[in-house]
Design a protein around this motif. Sequence first.
Motif, PDB file in Angstrom:
ATOM      1  N   LEU A  51      -1.471  15.422  -7.841  1.00 16.59           N
ATOM      2  CA  LEU A  51      -2.315  15.412  -9.042  1.00 16.59           C
ATOM      3  C   LEU A  51      -3.713  14.896  -8.737  1.00 16.59           C
ATOM      4  O   LEU A  51      -4.678  15.311  -9.378  1.00 16.59           O
ATOM      5  CB  LEU A  51      -1.683  14.543 -10.121  1.00 16.59           C
ATOM      6  CG  LEU A  51      -0.309  14.970 -10.620  1.00 16.59           C
ATOM      7  CD1 LEU A  51       0.185  13.998 -11.676  1.00 16.59           C
ATOM      8  CD2 LEU A  51      -0.342  16.383 -11.158  1.00 16.59           C
ATOM      9  N   ALA A  52      -3.826  13.957  -7.795  1.00 15.89           N
ATOM     10  CA  ALA A  52      -5.129  13.384  -7.430  1.00 15.89           C
ATOM     11  C   ALA A  52      -5.044  12.849  -6.004  1.00 15.89           C
ATOM     12  O   ALA A  52      -3.978  12.430  -5.553  1.00 15.89           O
ATOM     13  CB  ALA A  52      -5.507  12.261  -8.384  1.00 15.89           C
ATOM     14  N   SER A  59     -10.064   3.870   0.057  1.00 17.19           N
ATOM     15  CA  SER A  59      -9.772   3.858  -1.379  1.00 17.19           C
ATOM     16  C   SER A  59      -8.273   4.041  -1.574  1.00 17.19           C
ATOM     17  O   SER A  59      -7.636   4.750  -0.807  1.00 17.19           O
ATOM     18  CB  SER A  59     -10.488   5.009  -2.088  1.00 17.19           C
ATOM     19  OG  SER A  59     -11.868   4.936  -1.902  1.00 17.19           O
ATOM     20  N   SER A  60      -7.727   3.417  -2.602  1.00 22.39           N
ATOM     21  CA  SER A  60      -6.295   3.591  -2.846  1.00 22.39           C
ATOM     22  C   SER A  60      -5.987   3.495  -4.335  1.00 22.39           C
ATOM     23  O   SER A  60      -6.694   2.855  -5.094  1.00 22.39           O
ATOM     24  CB  SER A  60      -5.494   2.543  -2.083  1.00 22.39           C
ATOM     25  OG  SER A  60      -5.860   1.244  -2.485  1.00 22.39           O
ATOM     26  N   PHE A  61      -4.908   4.172  -4.716  1.00 20.37           N
ATOM     27  CA  PHE A  61      -4.419   4.076  -6.079  1.00 20.37           C
ATOM     28  C   PHE A  61      -3.508   2.857  -6.164  1.00 20.37           C
ATOM     29  O   PHE A  61      -2.754   2.568  -5.243  1.00 20.37           O
ATOM     30  CB  PHE A  61      -3.656   5.349  -6.463  1.00 20.37           C
ATOM     31  CG  PHE A  61      -4.539   6.565  -6.485  1.00 20.37           C
ATOM     32  CD1 PHE A  61      -5.505   6.707  -7.463  1.00 20.37           C
ATOM     33  CD2 PHE A  61      -4.416   7.553  -5.532  1.00 20.37           C
ATOM     34  CE1 PHE A  61      -6.337   7.828  -7.493  1.00 20.37           C
ATOM     35  CE2 PHE A  61      -5.229   8.673  -5.550  1.00 20.37           C
ATOM     36  CZ  PHE A  61      -6.196   8.804  -6.527  1.00 20.37           C
ATOM     37  N   LEU A  62      -3.575   2.133  -7.289  1.00 23.90           N
ATOM     38  CA  LEU A  62      -2.847   0.874  -7.416  1.00 23.90           C
ATOM     39  C   LEU A  62      -1.696   0.909  -8.400  1.00 23.90           C
ATOM     40  O   LEU A  62      -0.645   0.349  -8.144  1.00 23.90           O
ATOM     41  CB  LEU A  62      -3.816  -0.245  -7.832  1.00 23.90           C
ATOM     42  CG  LEU A  62      -4.972  -0.524  -6.894  1.00 23.90           C
ATOM     43  CD1 LEU A  62      -5.889  -1.575  -7.497  1.00 23.90           C
ATOM     44  CD2 LEU A  62      -4.464  -0.964  -5.540  1.00 23.90           C
ATOM     45  N   ALA A  63      -1.906   1.531  -9.551  1.00 21.98           N
ATOM     46  CA  ALA A  63      -0.898   1.477 -10.607  1.00 21.98           C
ATOM     47  C   ALA A  63      -0.879   2.785 -11.383  1.00 21.98           C
ATOM     48  O   ALA A  63      -1.861   3.528 -11.398  1.00 21.98           O
ATOM     49  CB  ALA A  63      -1.199   0.324 -11.556  1.00 21.98           C
ATOM     50  N   LEU A  64       0.270   3.062 -12.016  1.00 18.96           N
ATOM     51  CA  LEU A  64       0.477   4.273 -12.806  1.00 18.96           C
ATOM     52  C   LEU A  64       1.056   3.924 -14.166  1.00 18.96           C
ATOM     53  O   LEU A  64       1.757   2.922 -14.301  1.00 18.96           O
ATOM     54  CB  LEU A  64       1.504   5.190 -12.131  1.00 18.96           C
ATOM     55  CG  LEU A  64       1.166   5.857 -10.833  1.00 18.96           C
ATOM     56  CD1 LEU A  64       2.418   6.502 -10.260  1.00 18.96           C
ATOM     57  CD2 LEU A  64       0.104   6.889 -11.048  1.00 18.96           C
ATOM     58  N   ALA A  65       0.814   4.795 -15.120  1.00 21.21           N
ATOM     59  CA  ALA A  65       1.447   4.679 -16.439  1.00 21.21           C
ATOM     60  C   ALA A  65       1.501   6.077 -17.038  1.00 21.21           C
ATOM     61  O   ALA A  65       0.709   6.951 -16.682  1.00 21.21           O
ATOM     62  CB  ALA A  65       0.653   3.758 -17.348  1.00 21.21           C
ATOM     63  N   THR A  66       2.445   6.303 -17.928  1.00 21.40           N
ATOM     64  CA  THR A  66       2.500   7.554 -18.672  1.00 21.40           C
ATOM     65  C   THR A  66       2.948   7.270 -20.093  1.00 21.40           C
ATOM     66  O   THR A  66       3.709   6.337 -20.338  1.00 21.40           O
ATOM     67  CB  THR A  66       3.440   8.588 -18.005  1.00 21.40           C
ATOM     68  OG1 THR A  66       3.384   9.805 -18.756  1.00 21.40           O
ATOM     69  CG2 THR A  66       4.862   8.107 -17.922  1.00 21.40           C
ATOM     70  N   ASP A  67       2.439   8.068 -21.009  1.00 22.80           N
ATOM     71  CA  ASP A  67       2.871   7.972 -22.399  1.00 22.80           C
ATOM     72  C   ASP A  67       3.777   9.148 -22.758  1.00 22.80           C
ATOM     73  O   ASP A  67       4.042   9.415 -23.909  1.00 22.80           O
ATOM     74  CB  ASP A  67       1.668   7.900 -23.339  1.00 22.80           C
ATOM     75  CG  ASP A  67       0.753   9.107 -23.250  1.00 22.80           C
ATOM     76  OD1 ASP A  67       1.109  10.113 -22.587  1.00 22.80           O
ATOM     77  OD2 ASP A  67      -0.345   9.062 -23.837  1.00 22.80           O
ATOM     78  N   GLY A  68       4.228   9.882 -21.733  1.00 23.64           N
ATOM     79  CA  GLY A  68       5.069  11.046 -21.948  1.00 23.64           C
ATOM     80  C   GLY A  68       4.292  12.340 -22.036  1.00 23.64           C
ATOM     81  O   GLY A  68       4.857  13.422 -21.966  1.00 23.64           O
ATOM     82  N   THR A  69       2.983  12.241 -22.175  1.00 22.80           N
ATOM     83  CA  THR A  69       2.121  13.412 -22.247  1.00 22.80           C
ATOM     84  C   THR A  69       1.080  13.404 -21.137  1.00 22.80           C
ATOM     85  O   THR A  69       0.819  14.414 -20.504  1.00 22.80           O
ATOM     86  CB  THR A  69       1.389  13.468 -23.607  1.00 22.80           C
ATOM     87  OG1 THR A  69       2.371  13.467 -24.648  1.00 22.80           O
ATOM     88  CG2 THR A  69       0.534  14.705 -23.727  1.00 22.80           C
ATOM     89  N   THR A  70       0.496  12.240 -20.909  1.00 22.57           N
ATOM     90  CA  THR A  70      -0.590  12.075 -19.944  1.00 22.57           C
ATOM     91  C   THR A  70      -0.213  11.003 -18.935  1.00 22.57           C
ATOM     92  O   THR A  70       0.482  10.046 -19.273  1.00 22.57           O
ATOM     93  CB  THR A  70      -1.884  11.662 -20.682  1.00 22.57           C
ATOM     94  OG1 THR A  70      -2.147  12.637 -21.700  1.00 22.57           O
ATOM     95  CG2 THR A  70      -3.064  11.583 -19.751  1.00 22.57           C
ATOM     96  N   VAL A  71      -0.692  11.169 -17.700  1.00 24.51           N
ATOM     97  CA  VAL A  71      -0.491  10.163 -16.651  1.00 24.51           C
ATOM     98  C   VAL A  71      -1.825   9.449 -16.440  1.00 24.51           C
ATOM     99  O   VAL A  71      -2.871  10.090 -16.335  1.00 24.51           O
ATOM    100  CB  VAL A  71      -0.021  10.813 -15.334  1.00 24.51           C
ATOM    101  CG1 VAL A  71       0.126   9.778 -14.237  1.00 24.51           C
ATOM    102  CG2 VAL A  71       1.272  11.562 -15.543  1.00 24.51           C
ATOM    103  N   TYR A  72      -1.780   8.121 -16.371  1.00 22.99           N
ATOM    104  CA  TYR A  72      -2.958   7.297 -16.173  1.00 22.99           C
ATOM    105  C   TYR A  72      -2.780   6.521 -14.878  1.00 22.99           C
ATOM    106  O   TYR A  72      -1.659   6.176 -14.509  1.00 22.99           O
ATOM    107  CB  TYR A  72      -3.111   6.298 -17.333  1.00 22.99           C
ATOM    108  CG  TYR A  72      -3.117   6.959 -18.685  1.00 22.99           C
ATOM    109  CD1 TYR A  72      -4.305   7.394 -19.250  1.00 22.99           C
ATOM    110  CD2 TYR A  72      -1.933   7.140 -19.403  1.00 22.99           C
ATOM    111  CE1 TYR A  72      -4.305   8.007 -20.499  1.00 22.99           C
ATOM    112  CE2 TYR A  72      -1.936   7.744 -20.642  1.00 22.99           C
ATOM    113  CZ  TYR A  72      -3.134   8.171 -21.193  1.00 22.99           C
ATOM    114  OH  TYR A  72      -3.127   8.776 -22.416  1.00 22.99           O
TER     115      TYR A  72
END
Length: 82
Positions: A51-52, A59-72
């Motif tokens: 996805l990204a 650079s690195s990604f640290l954390a994820l979250a989703t509300d069931g529709t969108t990923v943050y």
Amino acid sequence: MILSSSSGLTSLGPLVLDADNIYFIGTSFQDALSRILVCAKMGCANQPQTLATSADPSSSFLALATDGTTVYWTAQSKVAGT
């Protein structure tokens, strides 16, 4: 099995779930770039979709979250001091 060691990822980070998918952070063996990846809960034949991708290995990604529709996600970039 959703993902095996032959996936080309050297490390896996946090993961989150929604009704159909598993989203996770992984680092590629080939280029050391951090990625946000998605794989169906039923499996993705060891081929998760990207996805990204981080801009560079510092650079690195640290954390994820989703509300069931969108990923943050959150990211961190290391900047050299002056």
